[in-house]
Structure formats: C-alpha cells, structure tokens
Write a protein that holds these residues in place. Structure first.
Motif, mmCIF file in Angstrom:
data_model
loop_
_atom_site.group_PDB
_atom_site.id
_atom_site.type_symbol
_atom_site.label_atom_id
_atom_site.label_comp_id
_atom_site.label_asym_id
_atom_site.label_seq_id
_atom_site.Cartn_x
_atom_site.Cartn_y
_atom_site.Cartn_z
ATOM 1 N N ALA A 171 31.942 22.509 47.351
ATOM 2 C CA ALA A 171 31.577 22.322 48.758
ATOM 3 C C ALA A 171 31.742 23.551 49.643
ATOM 4 N N ALA A 172 32.358 24.632 49.150
ATOM 5 C CA ALA A 172 32.530 25.843 49.960
ATOM 6 C C ALA A 172 31.662 26.968 49.401
ATOM 7 N N ASP A 173 31.606 28.055 50.146
ATOM 8 C CA ASP A 173 30.798 29.209 49.737
ATOM 9 C C ASP A 173 31.657 30.330 49.161
ATOM 10 N N GLY A 174 32.961 30.166 49.176
ATOM 11 C CA GLY A 174 33.895 31.133 48.636
ATOM 12 C C GLY A 174 35.272 30.503 48.620
ATOM 13 N N THR A 175 36.187 31.089 47.858
ATOM 14 C CA THR A 175 37.523 30.530 47.692
ATOM 15 C C THR A 175 38.569 31.568 48.055
ATOM 16 N N ILE A 176 39.620 31.132 48.758
ATOM 17 C CA ILE A 176 40.744 31.991 49.124
ATOM 18 C C ILE A 176 41.979 31.527 48.363
ATOM 19 N N LEU A 177 42.617 32.471 47.670
ATOM 20 C CA LEU A 177 43.849 32.193 46.930
ATOM 21 C C LEU A 177 44.990 32.950 47.586
ATOM 22 N N ASP A 178 46.131 32.287 47.779
ATOM 23 C CA ASP A 178 47.238 32.941 48.469
ATOM 24 C C ASP A 178 48.039 33.822 47.520
ATOM 25 N N ALA A 179 49.093 34.455 48.058
ATOM 26 C CA ALA A 179 49.846 35.454 47.302
ATOM 27 C C ALA A 179 50.779 34.859 46.263
ATOM 28 N N SER A 180 50.724 33.552 46.057
ATOM 29 C CA SER A 180 51.535 32.920 45.010
ATOM 30 C C SER A 180 50.818 32.884 43.669
ATOM 31 N N VAL A 181 49.637 33.511 43.587
ATOM 32 C CA VAL A 181 48.810 33.436 42.385
ATOM 33 C C VAL A 181 48.892 34.752 41.602
ATOM 34 N N THR A 182 49.209 34.666 40.329
ATOM 35 C CA THR A 182 49.227 35.810 39.427
ATOM 36 C C THR A 182 47.819 36.055 38.874
ATOM 37 N N PRO A 183 47.601 37.160 38.150
ATOM 38 C CA PRO A 183 46.289 37.353 37.527
ATOM 39 C C PRO A 183 45.871 36.194 36.621
ATOM 40 N N ASP A 184 46.814 35.648 35.849
ATOM 41 C CA ASP A 184 46.468 34.483 35.023
ATOM 42 C C ASP A 184 46.082 33.292 35.898
ATOM 43 N N LEU A 239 53.817 38.668 39.979
ATOM 44 C CA LEU A 239 53.661 38.242 41.372
ATOM 45 C C LEU A 239 54.175 39.338 42.304
ATOM 46 N N GLY A 240 53.282 39.874 43.133
ATOM 47 C CA GLY A 240 53.668 40.909 44.071
ATOM 48 C C GLY A 240 53.802 42.258 43.395
ATOM 49 N N VAL A 241 53.834 43.311 44.236
ATOM 50 C CA VAL A 241 53.955 44.662 43.696
ATOM 51 C C VAL A 241 54.696 45.530 44.704
ATOM 52 N N ALA A 242 55.559 46.391 44.195
ATOM 53 C CA ALA A 242 56.264 47.360 45.024
ATOM 54 C C ALA A 242 56.136 48.719 44.373
ATOM 55 N N GLY A 243 55.870 49.751 45.199
ATOM 56 C CA GLY A 243 55.770 51.085 44.633
ATOM 57 C C GLY A 243 54.777 51.953 45.371
ATOM 58 N N ASP A 244 54.320 52.991 44.686
ATOM 59 C CA ASP A 244 53.394 53.940 45.285
ATOM 60 C C ASP A 244 51.959 53.438 45.159
ATOM 61 N N ALA A 245 51.016 54.286 45.564
ATOM 62 C CA ALA A 245 49.606 53.880 45.568
ATOM 63 C C ALA A 245 49.110 53.518 44.178
ATOM 64 N N GLU A 246 49.551 54.245 43.168
ATOM 65 C CA GLU A 246 49.111 53.955 41.808
ATOM 66 C C GLU A 246 49.597 52.591 41.343
ATOM 67 N N ARG A 254 44.320 44.577 38.189
ATOM 68 C CA ARG A 254 44.590 43.396 37.360
ATOM 69 C C ARG A 254 43.998 42.143 37.988
ATOM 70 N N LEU A 255 44.106 42.020 39.307
ATOM 71 C CA LEU A 255 43.510 40.864 39.980
ATOM 72 C C LEU A 255 41.987 40.910 39.919
ATOM 73 N N ALA A 256 41.433 42.108 40.083
ATOM 74 C CA ALA A 256 39.973 42.247 40.000
ATOM 75 C C ALA A 256 39.474 41.893 38.600
ATOM 76 N N ASP A 257 40.184 42.351 37.568
ATOM 77 C CA ASP A 257 39.796 42.024 36.196
ATOM 78 C C ASP A 257 39.877 40.519 35.936
ATOM 79 N N ALA A 258 40.780 39.843 36.669
ATOM 80 C CA ALA A 258 40.951 38.391 36.494
ATOM 81 C C ALA A 258 39.899 37.586 37.244
ATOM 82 N N GLY A 259 39.138 38.246 38.126
ATOM 83 C CA GLY A 259 38.072 37.530 38.821
ATOM 84 C C GLY A 259 38.085 37.606 40.322
ATOM 85 N N ALA A 260 38.976 38.422 40.911
ATOM 86 C CA ALA A 260 39.008 38.564 42.366
ATOM 87 C C ALA A 260 37.907 39.508 42.824
ATOM 88 N N ASP A 261 37.124 39.085 43.794
ATOM 89 C CA ASP A 261 36.107 39.956 44.396
ATOM 90 C C ASP A 261 36.692 40.773 45.535
#
Length: 290
Positions: A171-184, A239-246, A254-261
């Motif tokens: 029923a929607a045109d896109g989906t939003i997933l919150d920050a509780s979601v891992t790549p899996d 879940l989450g990331v801390a560090g430098d730009a890399e 990793r999220l993009a490879d899992a299907g995030a646009d």
C-alpha cells in the motif's frame, strides 16, 4: 547509487534547524530528514521551514504517526508542500510509538488496519481522486483536494514487524526502516516488502530508506554505546557504527548491499557538533560510498 541523508534530531531545539539547513545546503547534502516524535517537534511545520530556508535540499519526514492525524489534514499538508516545493519533499507515515499514542488518547486497537486505511486514502487523494470510504478508522465522504499536486507523489511508510512490512509493499510507495535494523534485517525487510508488492500485483521501484546510528570523534564509541544501551539495544551485532569516515562508509555500504536505497545517518542525541556532522558526511563519508 546510494543516497545519503542526515537526521535533524528533534532533541535539538527548533531554533537550531535553520543552521542545520544552511549547513546542509552549503555542504551539498542530498537529504535532511526530520522526525515527528512526541512531544518534541512538528514534522510538517519543521519541513515547511527547512524547505523555505534551502535552495536545493530534499527534506524528508520519517515519520508522521497516523493515530495522531486525520488523513484529510495530513493529505492537505502534504499536497501543499509538494506544490510549494516540487520534487523536494519525502513524507512517510507510520504507526507511531504506541505508548505515546496512548498518552494522547489516540492508540488504535489495530495499528495495521489504521495504517492501511490511511495509506489507501492518502494516496488516492494525492492522485487527485474523489474519495468516499468508511473503514474501521478512516471515514471520508465525497472528499477531494482542490489543490492536489501536479502528479501523485510517493508516500512512504515506516514499519518493523512482518505484517507492517508486507503492508508497506502492498500500500505504500517506499519503506522506512529505523536504526534498530541490521544489514540482515534489511534483507529480511526487503523480502517481506517484495512479498507484499507481489500479492498486490504492484510493479516498479520501491525505495527503502534505512536509518544508521553513527558517531565520530574522540568519544564516538562511548556515545554510541551509551545511546544503544539506553534503548536496550547494546551488544547487537551490526547495529550502529562509531569511527572515522571509512568506518561509517563501510557500514553504509553493508546496508546498501543488503537493499537500502537511501541511508540516513542518525547522529547520537548528544552529538556535540550537528553542523560538523553534516560536513563529515558530505566531505568524508560520501566520497567513499557507491
């Protein structure tokens, strides 16, 4: 190509928004996202101001809680924004946090039914249709927008559980997933969304937006862990990331490879330099992402 965004956390006072918008515009950030969390800041009022203060920035609201809102009013506001700022508005709706909905007397017995009825009516009205419907929660009698958008805009929906994720596909045109979601979790969500789309006979693109809690700087790991611990999510792998730009770019990939646009980087609530975080994303992370 992965789109990068940043969240303006509503833990910041509303008067900080203008500086964040200017920083985002100047830095070339693609998207700035807002939340309508109870009882912090209005999503629509903040989005309208952000769009007016910027020249090219796309502004998303993820999400507007449907128990709190009449569908006609939400659609009127959406149509107004889309006409004032064509191709720069991204609006998502969702169940809302049930405890908050209970605090204001708006908790629905069946959140999934309410979201489905809201999505069906909102998308029809934005498409310029005249709608009469009497569902369990949504009641419209011969309602049409006098000023619908020139073309029907996408309506996103936020979801967590399997039924809600399938519903976003239906029923929607896109989906939003919150920050509780891992790549899996993103992969599983994509599968459920696709099941919903297939069952409804829907074709074409269905963008998935994923939030990623991120921290940088000398105390990044401590701030990230403190926020995850406060939400009861400490110790969840991926879940989450801390560090430098890399490090952040690797998490985005990793999220993009899992299907995030779209990956929307969510600073911690105590981020000491929100404008600097935007520049970190545009100057450091963006060049390292696909």
């Amino acid at each position: 190509m992965t789109t990068l965004g940043v969240v303006f956390r509503p833990q910041l006072p509303p008067e900080r928004l203008r500086g964040m918008v200017r920083a985002a515009d100047d830095a070339g950030l693609a998207e700035l996202w807002l939340w309508e969390d109870c009882f912090l800041e209005s999503g629509i009022a903040a989005a309208s101001a952000a769009l007016a203060w910027s020249e090219r920035l796309r502004v998303g609201v993820g999400l507007l809680p449907v128990p709190l809102r009449n569908v006609a009013l939400t659609t009127m506001e959406a149509a107004t924004l889309h006409r004032l700022f064509p191709d720069r508005v991204l609006l998502g709706v969702g169940h809302g946090v049930q405890d908050w909905m209970g605090q204001v007397g708006a908790r629905a017995e069946s959140p999934v039914t309410l979201l489905r009825e809201h999505l069906d009516a909102m998308r029809a009205l934005l498409a310029g249709e005249r709608v009469t419907t009497h569902g369990r929660y949504v009641h419209l009698d011969d309602v049409a927008l006098d000023w619908p958008p020139a073309s029907a805009p996408a309506v996103y929906a936020g979801a967590r559980g399997p039924r809600s994720l399938r519903l976003t596909g239906e029923a929607a045109d896109g989906t939003i997933l919150d920050a509780s979601v891992t790549p899996d979790g993103v992969r599983r969500a994509r599968q459920l969304v696709d099941e919903g789309r297939e069952s409804a006979g829907r074709e074409g693109a269905h963008p998935v937006v994923v939030y990623l809690l991120a921290a940088t700087g000398p105390d990044a790991e401590n701030r990230l862990r403190a926020e995850l611990r406060g939400e009861g999510r400490d110790g969840i792998e991926g879940l989450g990331v801390a560090g430098d730009a890399e490090a952040v770019a690797d998490a985005v990939r990793r999220l993009a490879d899992a299907g995030a646009d779209t990956v929307v980087l969510q600073p911690t609530a105590d981020e000491p330099d929100p404008e600097g975080f935007i520049r970190f994303v545009t100057d450091g992370v963006a060049p390292l992402t696909p």
